[in-house]
Scaffold this active site. Structure first.
Site, PDB file in Angstrom:
ATOM      1  N   SER A  66       1.096  -1.288   0.153  1.00 37.55           N
ATOM      2  CA  SER A  66      -0.325  -0.464  -0.014  1.00 37.55           C
ATOM      3  C   SER A  66       0.616   1.527   0.086  1.00 37.55           C
ATOM      4  CB  SER A  66      -0.961  -0.039   1.458  1.00 37.55           C
ATOM      5  OG  SER A  66      -1.843   1.095   1.288  1.00 37.55           O
ATOM      6  N   ASP A 278      -3.354   5.970  -2.724  1.00 38.76           N
ATOM      7  CA  ASP A 278      -2.376   5.828  -2.036  1.00 38.76           C
ATOM      8  C   ASP A 278      -1.552   4.581  -3.088  1.00 38.76           C
ATOM      9  OD1 ASP A 278      -4.076   3.246  -1.392  1.00 38.76           O
ATOM     10  OD2 ASP A 278      -3.670   2.876  -0.424  1.00 38.76           O
ATOM     11  N   ASP A 280      -1.995   0.716  -3.538  1.00 34.12           N
ATOM     12  CA  ASP A 280      -2.395   0.583  -3.909  1.00 34.12           C
ATOM     13  C   ASP A 280      -3.396   0.506  -4.380  1.00 34.12           C
ATOM     14  OD1 ASP A 280      -3.155   0.129  -0.977  1.00 34.12           O
ATOM     15  OD2 ASP A 280      -3.345  -1.618  -1.236  1.00 34.12           O
ATOM     16  N   ASP A 282      -6.340   1.424  -2.757  1.00 36.96           N
ATOM     17  CA  ASP A 282      -7.864   1.272  -2.384  1.00 36.96           C
ATOM     18  C   ASP A 282      -7.789   2.695  -0.849  1.00 36.96           C
ATOM     19  OD1 ASP A 282      -6.185   1.205   0.127  1.00 36.96           O
ATOM     20  OD2 ASP A 282      -6.347  -0.568   0.268  1.00 36.96           O
ATOM     21  N   GLU A 372     -12.615   5.771   6.656  1.00 32.50           N
ATOM     22  CA  GLU A 372     -11.259   6.228   7.583  1.00 32.50           C
ATOM     23  C   GLU A 372     -11.299   7.214   7.172  1.00 32.50           C
ATOM     24  OE1 GLU A 372      -9.341   2.981   9.909  1.00 32.50           O
ATOM     25  OE2 GLU A 372      -8.703   3.199   7.234  1.00 32.50           O
ATOM     26  N   ARG A 500      -2.438   4.846  19.999  1.00 34.15           N
ATOM     27  CA  ARG A 500      -3.336   3.514  20.692  1.00 34.15           C
ATOM     28  C   ARG A 500      -1.828   3.406  19.607  1.00 34.15           C
ATOM     29  NH1 ARG A 500      -3.808   3.972  14.520  1.00 34.15           N
ATOM     30  NH2 ARG A 500      -3.796   1.347  14.174  1.00 34.15           N
ATOM     31  N   PRO A 501      -1.408   1.837  19.677  1.00 34.57           N
ATOM     32  CA  PRO A 501      -0.337   0.898  18.888  1.00 34.57           C
ATOM     33  C   PRO A 501      -0.508   1.260  17.553  1.00 34.57           C
ATOM     34  CG  PRO A 501      -1.748  -0.369  20.180  1.00 34.57           C
ATOM     35  CD  PRO A 501      -2.177   1.374  20.669  1.00 34.57           C
ATOM     36  N   THR A 504       0.527  -1.260  12.226  1.00 32.74           N
ATOM     37  CA  THR A 504       1.675  -1.393  10.666  1.00 32.74           C
ATOM     38  C   THR A 504       2.787  -1.156  11.094  1.00 32.74           C
ATOM     39  OG1 THR A 504       0.830   0.809  10.187  1.00 32.74           O
ATOM     40  CG2 THR A 504      -0.620  -1.154   9.394  1.00 32.74           C
ATOM     41  N   ARG A 509       1.114   5.792  17.957  1.00 32.15           N
ATOM     42  CA  ARG A 509      -0.141   6.903  17.456  1.00 32.15           C
ATOM     43  C   ARG A 509      -0.707   8.212  18.218  1.00 32.15           C
ATOM     44  NH1 ARG A 509       1.746   6.147  12.082  1.00 32.15           N
ATOM     45  NH2 ARG A 509       1.085   3.945  11.556  1.00 32.15           N
TER      46      ARG A 509
HETATM   47  C1  16G Z   1      -4.291  -0.885   7.612  1.00 32.79           C
HETATM   48  C2  16G Z   1      -5.772  -0.806   7.774  1.00 32.79           C
HETATM   49  C3  16G Z   1      -5.969   0.780   7.154  1.00 32.79           C
HETATM   50  C4  16G Z   1      -5.744   1.664   8.508  1.00 32.79           C
HETATM   51  C5  16G Z   1      -4.217   1.418   8.725  1.00 32.79           C
HETATM   52  C6  16G Z   1      -3.778   1.970  10.530  1.00 32.79           C
HETATM   53  C7  16G Z   1      -7.397  -1.752   5.659  1.00 32.79           C
HETATM   54  C8  16G Z   1      -6.312  -3.099   4.848  1.00 32.79           C
HETATM   55  N1  16G Z   1      -6.119  -1.088   5.946  1.00 32.79           N
HETATM   56  O1  16G Z   1      -3.713   0.320   6.329  1.00 32.79           O
HETATM   57  O2  16G Z   1      -7.249   0.083   7.124  1.00 32.79           O
HETATM   58  O3  16G Z   1      -6.091   3.206   9.181  1.00 32.79           O
HETATM   59  O4  16G Z   1      -3.765   0.498   8.527  1.00 32.79           O
HETATM   60  O5  16G Z   1      -2.572   1.449  10.395  1.00 32.79           O
HETATM   61  O6  16G Z   1      -6.881  -2.330   6.916  1.00 32.79           O
HETATM   62  P1  16G Z   1      -1.931   2.109  11.594  1.00 32.79           P
HETATM   63  O7  16G Z   1      -2.720   1.107  12.587  1.00 32.79           O
HETATM   64  O8  16G Z   1      -0.419   2.166  11.504  1.00 32.79           O
HETATM   65  O9  16G Z   1      -2.855   3.328  12.307  1.00 32.79           O
HETATM   66 MG    MG Z   2      -3.576   0.492   0.388  1.00 31.32          MG
END
Ligand code: 16G
Ligand code: MG
Length: 546
Positions: A66, A278, A280, A282, A372, A500-501, A504, A509
């Site tokens: 992504s 972005d 990919d 989405d 979101e 929140r942790p 990804t 954050r």
């Molecule tokens: C991923 C999620 C997105 C979320 C983001 C948060 C999917 C397909 N994508 O990109 O929805 O906003 O993670 O990232 O679920 P973070 O946990 O690092 O803040």
């Molecule tokens: Mg994406």
């Protein structure tokens, strides 16, 4: 069966796992530096094959990271109706991914046994990839995994994530959702778009023009492919098309949203509509600069408001009573929530971050609009709602206004990708709405004013020490953190903050909003310091926050 396992053993030797490497299936699948992912891909090929046998349906595997940098990659599994896989199977994914080489077969057999999978079943897996240089060999590794277990894979090659979700859904609904081809996808979307906009007379070239930042990724390629279909009803200037710039580098929806500034590489004239995808495709966000050169961002919240307003008006005009709701996360700007609830009288739900949570909550409504703030979102129509709308559109006994509204609802259903947030589909719907309402981007922007906000991240030794409740709006651990946030928030007007942790990235954050940008910045900074102190910050007290 025996020979399948022998084949897995043999093939897995060609996709060995680096000993000791531990990865977790996170919010959006596995995601890390591409060099660490070959074995993961092979194993996700194995798992997708099992999932296909279990569900007796086609499963999707998308190779993408992504909005992450080009060096990273990742993989997401797609369930039969185009949704995300269930938590239990996410758990299996993590188990398989982390089994050491010699334990792989045991881990695999464990899943087969727990799920009582009939290994003689057919298995079909659709595979897609983004434009990263590592994606070709990684998607091959997925297909090696599928064939090692005796499944069939179909390689869609370069596609956006939402396109692959769409293909999987089409395949498993036997064409009811559309044709499981890229061509079928374009033709469904553009026909609906043309139907929606055809009644709008006298659109000027300015109104038809849109600048698109393709993030130097797959979205750019696909916009190019689709352009010819649009019959100039939408005239796109494509920037960051991948011909020179680096994927997601200083461009793309995530960059624009987080930095709250225009991407590089896009020519912007005052008042002109622009949007960014972005990596990919989405996610999508819109923006423009005004005549004073000031940047205005229209994020997922503004998009959700525009779409909800449009749908609500159509429902009224069509004279149908369907329950509509909007789903957001804690990141939704407070002004958007207030506008939706107070002015538009729409039910608003808040869920945890991550598409699957929003998607799930949106299914509770006849029409669920979920977005979101970062620009990922779509609209879900219940089966009953679709049927009611369809009947109405075909009803010979209703007046023209009602019929027109019902047809527009029908075309909205067709243009939107209900499987997942889709930058291309969302873009077409937004462009159609603006055309139908005769609205400029400035008018759209002025529906409500965002509260100034700031996002920061803090590095801590172990981000799992942060535990949250109430859809991530309150921190229940570590002790004292929520109290610290509460007392900081009290010092500013119209303020709100939460932590929140990340799912990804290895960071915590921080989000803050307040009446002025200065207050939002200050609050975010102070909350970050509280996180640093109470949750085990590392790397020296952050002065210059990330
Ligand atoms: C991923 C999620 C997105 C979320 C983001 C948060 C999917 C397909 N994508 O990109 O929805 O906003 O993670 O990232 O679920 P973070 O946990 O690092 O803040
Ligand atoms: Mg994406």
């Amino acid at each position: 069966m025996m020979s399948q396992f022998q084949e897995v053993l043999k093939q897995s030797g060609l996709h060995p796992k680096p000993a000791g490497l531990v990865l977790q299936y996170g919010t959006a699948g596995f995601r890390t530096n591409a060099k660490k992912l070959d074995h993961i891909m092979f194993r996700m090929g194995l798992l997708a094959t099992l999932r296909s046998r279990k569900t007796k349906a086609t499963i999707g595997v998308m190779v993408t990271a992504s909005h992450n940098p080009e060096e990273d990659n990742g993989v997401k599994l797609i369930d039969p109706m185009g949704e995300m896989v269930t938590p239990t199977w996410e758990g299996y994914a993590t188990q398989l991914a982390n089994a050491e080489q010699e334990d792989l077969l045991t881990a695999l057999k464990d899943v087969i046994e727990k799920e009582a999978i009939d290994m003689s079943q057919e298995a079909d897996v659709f595979v897609g990839k983004d434009t990263r240089s590592s994606s070709a060999s990684l998607s091959q590794a997925v297909m090696d995994g599928v064939s090692a277990l005796g499944g069939h894979s179909k390689d869609y090659g370069l596609v956006t994530t939402p396109q692959l979700h769409y293909m999987v859904c089409c395949q498993n609904t036997k064409g009811k959702y559309g044709d499981a081809t890229v061509e079928g996808y374009y033709s469904k979307l553009y026909q609906a778009f043309i139907q929606l906009t055809k009644s709008v007379l006298n659109r000027t070239d300015d109104q038809k023009h849109l600048s698109v930042d393709g993030a130097n990724g797959i979205g750019a390629l696909k916009v190019r492919e689709m352009e010819a279909h649009l019959k100039k009803e939408l005239q796109i200037s494509l920037f960051n098309d991948g011909s020179k710039g680096k994927l997601n580098h200083q461009c793309g929806a995530d960059f624009v949203k987080v930095q709250q500034k225009p991407p590089t590489g896009v020519e912007m004239n005052p008042g002109e509509r622009c949007c960014s995808f972005d990596g990919d495709a989405d996610r999508i966000v819109y923006y423009f600069i005004d005549s004073e050169g000031q940047f205005h961002l229209l994020d997922g919240d503004k998009i959700a408001t525009l779409i909800s307003t449009f749908l609500k008006e159509l429902l009224t005009q069509a004279g149908v009573d369907l329950k509509m709701g909007a789903v957001q996360t804690a990141y939704a700007n407070g002004s958007s929530t207030r506008y939706l609830e107070d002015t538009m009288q729409v039910i608003v739900r808040c869920t945890k971050t991550g598409v699957k949570h929003l998607h799930h909550a949106a299914q509770e409504f006849d029409i669920g609009v979920y977005f979101e703030a970062n620009g990922h979102g779509t609209v879900l129509f219940s089966k009953a709602a679709e049927e009611i709308i369809q009947h109405l559109a075909e009803d010979a006994n209703i007046n023209d206004e009602r019929k027109r509204a019902a047809r527009m609802l029908q075309n909205t259903i067709n243009v939107i990708n209900q499987t997942v947030g889709d930058a291309i589909a969302d873009m077409l719907l937004i462009e159609a709405i603006l055309a139908i309402k005769g609205m400029t981007i400035q008018q759209w922007d002025s529906i409500y004013s965002d509260l100034p906000n700031r996002q920061l991240k803090v590095k801590v030794a172990d981000r799992r020490v942060i535990d949250t409740a109430d859809a991530e709006r309150r921190a229940v651990s570590p002790a004292g953190l929520q109290d610290a946030i509460d007392s900081l928030v009290k010092k500013y007007r119209k303020a709100r903050s939460f932590v929140r942790p990340s799912g990804t990235e290895d960071v915590v954050r921080v989000y803050a909003e307040a009446e002025t940008q200065e207050s939002a910045d200050d609050l975010a900074h102070k909350v970050s310091l509280a996180v640093y102190r109470l949750a085990g910050g590392v790397g020296g007290e952050p002065k210059q926050l990330l």
